[in-house]
Motif scaffolding. Structure first.
Motif, short mmCIF file in Angstrom:
data_model
loop_
_atom_site.label_atom_id
_atom_site.label_comp_id
_atom_site.label_asym_id
_atom_site.label_seq_id
_atom_site.Cartn_x
_atom_site.Cartn_y
_atom_site.Cartn_z
N UNK A 64 0.96 -1.37 -0.22
CA UNK A 64 -0.14 -0.06 0.07
C UNK A 64 0.83 1.16 0.08
N UNK A 65 1.91 1.42 0.82
CA UNK A 65 2.73 2.62 0.80
C UNK A 65 3.59 2.74 -0.40
N UNK A 66 3.85 1.46 -0.94
CA UNK A 66 4.53 1.44 -2.15
C UNK A 66 3.82 1.81 -3.34
N UNK A 67 2.56 1.71 -3.24
CA UNK A 67 1.74 2.21 -4.21
C UNK A 67 1.43 3.65 -4.09
N UNK A 68 1.29 4.26 -2.81
CA UNK A 68 1.04 5.46 -2.73
C UNK A 68 2.19 6.44 -2.90
N UNK A 69 3.63 5.91 -2.83
CA UNK A 69 4.96 6.40 -3.23
C UNK A 69 4.84 6.51 -4.71
N UNK A 70 4.51 5.46 -5.47
CA UNK A 70 4.62 5.49 -6.91
C UNK A 70 3.62 6.63 -7.71
N UNK A 127 -4.01 4.07 -6.73
CA UNK A 127 -3.40 3.47 -5.65
C UNK A 127 -3.84 1.96 -5.44
N UNK A 128 -5.24 1.86 -5.69
CA UNK A 128 -5.76 0.53 -5.44
C UNK A 128 -5.11 -0.43 -6.52
N UNK A 129 -5.10 0.17 -7.90
CA UNK A 129 -4.34 -0.90 -8.72
C UNK A 129 -2.86 -1.32 -8.53
#
Length: 260
Positions: A64-70, A127-129
């Motif tokens: 989840x945090x990785x997705x937010x960062x990207x 973010x979800x994807x």
């Protein structure tokens, strides 16, 4: 031609990112070259976003945090310009007013309810994807990040093709609108789709097909928005380009999620 290509790359990075690139020419010939180089700017943005997301995941942060960062990196590298364009376009379309009034609404500095809702849903979808993709492994998340960023900027190349008018006589939209010959835009699109499919081949034949379809899905969604905006506003603006870019990025990720 070499000089024009150099100026075009500067134009692409100088207008589509906040990277320290000085735009030394500002004319329609340079804009044409710059919009053809837009996927290259997307590649750099995507790689930087993928690196941060992947390092975050490998450091133990969780998907989840990785997705937010990207998702945060492209926003930061554009100072939120494309997201702001998406919000303004949503407000203009959602107003239901004639073209002149809708364009006036889009130029206002504040964001209305349509813009807020659209931004929220788009960012949540992205973010979800990426949460799902990073959950499969850092390589899946990283490649999805890069492909979506490249597809998003490729959509700008196609939106700049000849035959697509500008809604206003001034601004970035007027500078780049109609500058790219349709044949060149299609050729650039074919090359980018092929390269993204080749990158997807890292995950096998189905991976190649999946990532190629993700780019095509992104372009289809962007084209639908583009045509609707041309009908409603009489042409494109800088805000419309931002909306097209974010729509394409989100659609690419959604296609990747649907086949995950």
């Amino acid at each position: 031609m070499t000089s024009l290509n150099s100026h075009g790359i500067r134009f692409a990075f100088g207008t589509l990112t906040v990277l320290p690139v000085r735009v030394t020419r500002w004319d329609r010939a340079t804009a044409r070259s710059g919009m053809l180089c837009a996927p290259l700017a997307g590649l750099v943005v995507g790689l930087l976003a993928a690196v941060l997301g992947s390092l975050s995941l490998l450091a133990g942060s969780g998907p989840l945090l990785a997705a937010v960062a990207s998702v945060a990196v492209p926003a930061a590298l554009t100072r939120g310009l494309h997201l702001d364009g998406l919000a303004d376009t949503a407000d203009g379309l959602g107003s239901g007013k004639p073209a002149e009034d809708a364009l006036r609404i889009m130029k206002q500095s504040d964001i209305g309810p349509f813009g807020v809702i659209t931004l929220l849903l788009v960012l949540l979808a992205q973010v979800a994807v990426l949460f799902e993709l990073y959950g499969e492994g850092w390589s899946h998340g990283a490649l999805g990040t890069v492909v979506s960023a490249v597809a998003a900027r490729l959509a700008l190349t196609l939106a700049s093709r000849q035959g697509v008018p500008a809604a206003r006589p001034e601004g970035l939209g007027a500078t780049v609108a109609g500058t790219v010959p349709a044949g060149w835009a299609l050729l650039t699109g074919a090359v980018v789709v092929a390269l993204c499919a080749a990158a997807g081949a890292l995950f096998g034949a189905l991976g190649a097909l999946h990532h190629g379809l993700a780019v095509l899905g992104a372009l289809a969604a962007a084209e639908l928005l583009l045509r609707h905006c041309v009908r409603r506003f009489g042409g494109v603006t800088g805000d419309v380009f931002g909306g097209v870019e974010e729509t394409a990025a989100t659609a690419a990720l959604v296609v990747l999620a649907l086949g995950a």
